[in-house]
Design a protein around this motif. Structure first.
Motif, PDB file in Angstrom:
ATOM      1  N   GLY A 138       0.659  -1.015  -0.052  1.00  0.00           N
ATOM      2  CA  GLY A 138      -0.075  -0.064   0.002  1.00  0.00           C
ATOM      3  C   GLY A 138       0.981   1.117   0.094  1.00  0.00           C
ATOM      4  O   GLY A 138       0.250   2.400  -0.039  1.00  0.00           O
ATOM      5  N   TRP A 139       2.342   1.221   0.143  1.00  0.00           N
ATOM      6  CA  TRP A 139       3.033   2.323   0.034  1.00  0.00           C
ATOM      7  C   TRP A 139       3.709   2.589  -1.400  1.00  0.00           C
ATOM      8  O   TRP A 139       4.194   1.605  -2.071  1.00  0.00           O
ATOM      9  CB  TRP A 139       4.211   2.175   1.074  1.00  0.00           C
ATOM     10  CG  TRP A 139       5.035   3.328   1.030  1.00  0.00           C
ATOM     11  CD1 TRP A 139       4.815   4.602   1.758  1.00  0.00           C
ATOM     12  CD2 TRP A 139       6.290   3.812   0.151  1.00  0.00           C
ATOM     13  NE1 TRP A 139       5.778   5.474   1.789  1.00  0.00           N
ATOM     14  CE2 TRP A 139       6.563   5.201   0.774  1.00  0.00           C
ATOM     15  CE3 TRP A 139       6.971   3.086  -0.632  1.00  0.00           C
ATOM     16  CZ2 TRP A 139       7.565   5.780  -0.152  1.00  0.00           C
ATOM     17  CZ3 TRP A 139       8.039   3.377  -1.135  1.00  0.00           C
ATOM     18  CH2 TRP A 139       8.324   4.778  -0.685  1.00  0.00           C
ATOM     19  N   SER A 140       3.611   3.760  -1.700  1.00  0.00           N
ATOM     20  CA  SER A 140       4.517   4.230  -3.072  1.00  0.00           C
ATOM     21  C   SER A 140       5.029   5.472  -2.657  1.00  0.00           C
ATOM     22  O   SER A 140       4.395   6.339  -1.920  1.00  0.00           O
ATOM     23  CB  SER A 140       3.505   4.053  -4.176  1.00  0.00           C
ATOM     24  OG  SER A 140       2.638   5.230  -4.438  1.00  0.00           O
ATOM     25  N   ALA A 141       6.119   5.822  -3.633  1.00  0.00           N
ATOM     26  CA  ALA A 141       6.801   6.948  -3.361  1.00  0.00           C
ATOM     27  C   ALA A 141       5.909   8.440  -3.806  1.00  0.00           C
ATOM     28  O   ALA A 141       5.776   9.198  -3.512  1.00  0.00           O
ATOM     29  CB  ALA A 141       8.166   7.228  -4.094  1.00  0.00           C
ATOM     30  N   VAL A 142       4.967   7.806  -4.787  1.00  0.00           N
ATOM     31  CA  VAL A 142       3.983   9.058  -5.437  1.00  0.00           C
ATOM     32  C   VAL A 142       2.831   9.146  -4.705  1.00  0.00           C
ATOM     33  O   VAL A 142       2.552  10.282  -4.412  1.00  0.00           O
ATOM     34  CB  VAL A 142       3.708   8.308  -6.950  1.00  0.00           C
ATOM     35  CG1 VAL A 142       2.559   9.452  -7.414  1.00  0.00           C
ATOM     36  CG2 VAL A 142       4.678   8.335  -8.023  1.00  0.00           C
ATOM     37  N   GLY A 143       2.119   8.207  -4.242  1.00  0.00           N
ATOM     38  CA  GLY A 143       1.022   8.184  -3.468  1.00  0.00           C
ATOM     39  C   GLY A 143       0.906   8.191  -1.692  1.00  0.00           C
ATOM     40  O   GLY A 143       0.131   8.371  -1.163  1.00  0.00           O
TER      41      GLY A 143
END
Length: 496
Positions: A138-143
């Motif tokens: 569930g983690w992204s650098a964008v979101g």
């Protein structure tokens, strides 16, 4: 910051029925969904499920509804590894922050052509959770980090985390997820919604950021089995650019047909006892689901499957070999010279931007993929595991026990999110890797909750049995006696 742009609608129609009579005004629905995104995603609990949306969606919904198109202006959110012409497609990485290709993936074009309104893009586990072994789903650098609407301190599962959380929170009628191994069904299960992974080849993968040509597919994530069938009817179809879909037109059609009338009376269903796991709460919900199936007339048969020796190592070899090959091919289609050209370029980019990209976890799988280049070993691993999941797996179990479907719990309840230590699955629950690696259809339907946290029932069968699986899921949905939890939009707390 939200990005906005105009959308267009194509007007070629597929032959499947109009929406149910109780479908509300499409424009009103879209307006309410945008309001929910503003109050619950951008403010309040800040679920971080949606990374970009279309403020003109109510107007487009009205246009599609007035035109009498099959999806009737219903809104669809799209996982941000699937190209839409109006927004960049990032796969969650700032390496692709400028990846505005100006093109729709064929599956998106199909949805628009049938009256679906693309409402926006959803967050995801960066690179669909293939970058590192110690990632946090569930983690992204964008979101940033997607939160589970049922318990905001718990995980939304990956990699279609934003799609699962968004549907559960009522941000759109439906969302599109993608799956390589559990990335539709796990987030659907822990967010308390329906998720359907079609037969690989039912839906085009062209212009979708890849992991594995053998296992990748997009699929619908919805509030009901009917809605999943309706959206799949719009998505599916052969695509000359994707050889895996050559037979899709033979098996696609109106997937909602027969759902309302299907009966499980006398239908034999295999129960995968070895894949129930060790958590008492999940077992209790599963046994209740089995009782519901029996009450609907199904004949339950215990079946046994043991994962073959060396299976998981071979599976990793296949994914990493195909990751480098298929990622290089996808990046090669990007016209912008500022975009990376190869997986090796992505590794270099992440090292240069470690503060933004690798604060919480590294890229060991990317780096391992660069070294997974033995084609002979790859072919042997692929053939061995396909045989283990197909003719020695699902096909054998169904034939030997004369069953039409197989069932198991999908996964356990959502775990506490921990960016420092990564994911905490556990429990030995589920058999989703069987249909994922075989490329066969897999449906998860909510079957209740454990301490207020949703869990799902998996139903799967053989290749191209998508319609049959959806019909079985619809009948279970009608027979289900378990109470389904509503999202709390708060941190988890023990029930009183």
């Amino acid at each position: 910051m939200r990005q906005t742009s105009l959308a267009v609608l194509a007007f070629s129609l597929l032959a499947f029925p109009a929406l149910a009579d109780d479908h509300q005004d499409a424009a009103t629905n879209a307006e309410q969904q945008l309001e929910r995104i503003a109050s619950l995603d951008d403010a309040g609990p800040m679920l971080n499920a949606v990374i970009v949306f279309e403020p003109e969606a109510p107007n487009y919904a009205n246009e599609a509804s007035e035109a009498g198109m099959p999806l009737d202006g219903r809104t669809v959110l799209v996982k941000d590894n699937i190209e839409t012409f109006e927004w960049p497609t990032t796969a969650g990485s700032i390496a692709l922050a400028g990846n505005g290709t100006g093109r729709d993936a064929p599956l998106i074009a199909n949805i628009r052509a049938n009256g679906g309104v693309i409402l926006g893009k959803t967050n995801l586990s960066e690179w669909a959770n293939i970058r590192d072994n110690n990632s946090t789903s569930g983690w992204s650098a964008v979101g940033g980090l997607t939160r589970n609407p049922h318990a905001t301190d718990r995980n939304a599962c990956g990699s279609s985390s934003g799609s699962g959380a968004a549907v559960a929170a009522g941000f759109a009628w439906a969302a599109i997820g993608t799956e390589t191994n559990g990335s539709i069904t796990c987030p659907a299960s822990v967010n308390g919604i329906v998720g359907f992974k079609p037969t690989v080849g039912m839906v085009s993968r062209t212009h979708v950021v890849p992991i594995s040509a053998t296992q990748d597919t997009a699929g619908p994530m919805t509030q009901s089995v009917y809605d999943a069938a309706l959206l799949l009817s719009a998505m599916a179809g052969s695509d000359p650019a994707d050889p895996a879909t050559a037979d899709a037109d033979k098996y696609r059609g109106d997937f909602t047909e027969g759902l309302a009338d299907y009966s499980l009376k006398g239908v034999r269903i295999g129960v995968m006892r070895n894949q129930i796991g060790s958590r008492a709460g999940v077992t209790a919900r599963f046994e209740q689901a089995l009782s519901d199936l029996e009450a609907a007339g199904a004949v339950l048969v215990d079946v046994k499957y043991d994962w073959p020796e060396g299976f998981w190592g071979r599976s990793l070899t296949v994914l990493l070999f195909e990751l480098q090959r298929d990622m290089n091919a996808y990046l090669g289609t990007l016209a912008d010279p500022a975009m990376p050209d190869t997986l090796a370029d992505l590794v270099t980019f992440n090292r240069a931007h470690a503060a933004e990209e690798m604060r919480w976890f590294g890229q060991d799988l990317f780096e391992q993929a660069l070294k997974t280049t033995d084609a002979a070993a790859y072919r042997e691993a692929l053939e061995t595991n396909l045989k283990a999941t197909r003719e020695d797996g699902i096909d054998r179990l169904m034939a030997e026990h004369d069953v039409q479907f197989l069932v198991a719990p999908t996964t356990g309840p959502a775990w506490s999110t921990d960016l420092v230590n990564g994911d905490n699955y556990g429990g030995g629950i589920g058999a989703g890797s069987l249909p994922a690696i075989a490329g066969y259809p897999h449906l998860t339907v909510p079957m209740g909750a454990v301490e207020g946290l949703p869990v799902g029932l998996s139903i799967f069968a053989g290749k191209w049995q998508d319609h049959a699986v959806l019909k079985a899921g619809a009948e279970y949905e009608r027979a289900r006696t378990a109470k389904l939890p509503a999202p709390s939009f708060k941190p988890w707390s023990p029930a009183e």
